[in-house]
Design a protein around this motif. Sequence first.
Motif, PDB file in Angstrom:
ATOM      1  N   PRO A 112       0.806  -1.230   0.000  1.00 28.48           N
ATOM      2  CA  PRO A 112       0.000   0.000   0.000  1.00 28.48           C
ATOM      3  C   PRO A 112       0.838   1.278   0.000  1.00 28.48           C
ATOM      4  N   VAL A 113       1.979   1.266   0.664  1.00 29.02           N
ATOM      5  CA  VAL A 113       2.852   2.438   0.668  1.00 29.02           C
ATOM      6  C   VAL A 113       3.390   2.678  -0.741  1.00 29.02           C
ATOM      7  N   ALA A 114       3.780   1.618  -1.446  1.00 26.71           N
ATOM      8  CA  ALA A 114       4.272   1.759  -2.814  1.00 26.71           C
ATOM      9  C   ALA A 114       3.170   2.276  -3.734  1.00 26.71           C
ATOM     10  N   ILE A 115       1.959   1.785  -3.571  1.00 30.15           N
ATOM     11  CA  ILE A 115       0.833   2.262  -4.379  1.00 30.15           C
ATOM     12  C   ILE A 115       0.556   3.731  -4.070  1.00 30.15           C
ATOM     13  N   LEU A 116       0.654   4.113  -2.824  1.00 28.52           N
ATOM     14  CA  LEU A 116       0.460   5.509  -2.437  1.00 28.52           C
ATOM     15  C   LEU A 116       1.517   6.407  -3.085  1.00 28.52           C
TER      16      LEU A 116
ATOM     17  N   VAL B 117       3.096   5.846  -5.894  1.00 30.66           N
ATOM     18  CA  VAL B 117       2.789   5.918  -7.324  1.00 30.66           C
ATOM     19  C   VAL B 117       1.663   6.916  -7.568  1.00 30.66           C
ATOM     20  N   ILE B 118       0.633   6.871  -6.742  1.00 37.85           N
ATOM     21  CA  ILE B 118      -0.495   7.804  -6.898  1.00 37.85           C
ATOM     22  C   ILE B 118      -0.032   9.244  -6.705  1.00 37.85           C
ATOM     23  N   VAL B 119       0.800   9.488  -5.692  1.00 34.83           N
ATOM     24  CA  VAL B 119       1.311  10.837  -5.444  1.00 34.83           C
ATOM     25  C   VAL B 119       2.186  11.295  -6.619  1.00 34.83           C
ATOM     26  N   GLY B 120       2.988  10.398  -7.176  1.00 32.50           N
ATOM     27  CA  GLY B 120       3.833  10.744  -8.316  1.00 32.50           C
ATOM     28  C   GLY B 120       3.022  11.078  -9.553  1.00 32.50           C
ATOM     29  N   VAL B 121       1.964  10.326  -9.808  1.00 26.18           N
ATOM     30  CA  VAL B 121       1.106  10.591 -10.966  1.00 26.18           C
ATOM     31  C   VAL B 121       0.372  11.924 -10.787  1.00 26.18           C
ATOM     32  N   ILE B 122      -0.112  12.189  -9.585  1.00 31.74           N
ATOM     33  CA  ILE B 122      -0.785  13.469  -9.316  1.00 31.74           C
ATOM     34  C   ILE B 122       0.189  14.624  -9.487  1.00 31.74           C
ATOM     35  N   ALA B 123       1.419  14.481  -8.999  1.00 33.09           N
ATOM     36  CA  ALA B 123       2.420  15.543  -9.142  1.00 33.09           C
ATOM     37  C   ALA B 123       2.759  15.770 -10.614  1.00 33.09           C
ATOM     38  N   PHE B 124       2.834  14.703 -11.407  1.00 31.18           N
ATOM     39  CA  PHE B 124       3.124  14.845 -12.828  1.00 31.18           C
ATOM     40  C   PHE B 124       2.009  15.592 -13.541  1.00 31.18           C
ATOM     41  N   PHE B 125       0.760  15.215 -13.298  1.00 31.64           N
ATOM     42  CA  PHE B 125      -0.348  15.892 -13.961  1.00 31.64           C
ATOM     43  C   PHE B 125      -0.482  17.341 -13.496  1.00 31.64           C
ATOM     44  N   TRP B 126      -0.182  17.616 -12.234  1.00 33.04           N
ATOM     45  CA  TRP B 126      -0.202  19.005 -11.753  1.00 33.04           C
ATOM     46  C   TRP B 126       0.862  19.826 -12.475  1.00 33.04           C
ATOM     47  N   ALA B 127       2.062  19.243 -12.640  1.00 35.63           N
ATOM     48  CA  ALA B 127       3.156  19.970 -13.292  1.00 35.63           C
ATOM     49  C   ALA B 127       2.832  20.243 -14.756  1.00 35.63           C
ATOM     50  N   THR B 128       2.206  19.302 -15.434  1.00 32.08           N
ATOM     51  CA  THR B 128       1.861  19.545 -16.837  1.00 32.08           C
ATOM     52  C   THR B 128       0.697  20.526 -16.956  1.00 32.08           C
ATOM     53  N   LYS B 129      -0.220  20.499 -16.012  1.00 34.06           N
ATOM     54  CA  LYS B 129      -1.364  21.418 -16.064  1.00 34.06           C
ATOM     55  C   LYS B 129      -0.923  22.860 -15.824  1.00 34.06           C
ATOM     56  N   THR B 130       0.050  23.067 -14.952  1.00 26.40           N
ATOM     57  CA  THR B 130       0.517  24.419 -14.652  1.00 26.40           C
ATOM     58  C   THR B 130       1.658  24.842 -15.571  1.00 26.40           C
ATOM     59  N   GLU B 131       1.826  24.130 -16.687  1.00 20.35           N
ATOM     60  CA  GLU B 131       2.774  24.480 -17.752  1.00 20.35           C
ATOM     61  C   GLU B 131       4.221  24.550 -17.274  1.00 20.35           C
TER      62      GLU B 131
END
Length: 59
Positions: free
Chosen positions: A9-13, A15-29
């Motif tokens: 579960p920690v590893a899945i968490l 991964v989820i945080v990394g994916v959210i950070a990636f999409f946030w970074a692309t959304k804010t250009e």
Amino acid sequence: MNVIYYLIPVAILFVIVGVIAFFWATKTEQFDDLEKHGLSILMDDDELPTKQESKQETK
């Protein structure tokens, strides 16, 4: 062997945080212009006029 029940579960968490950070970074250009900020330190800023120059312009 019981530790794996905590690690998965920690590893899945992570991964989820990394994916959210990636999409946030692309959304804010964040990835639009990678070279501009690196070259900005090489460019000179416009110099403000000195006190003597501004007095001469007002006369």
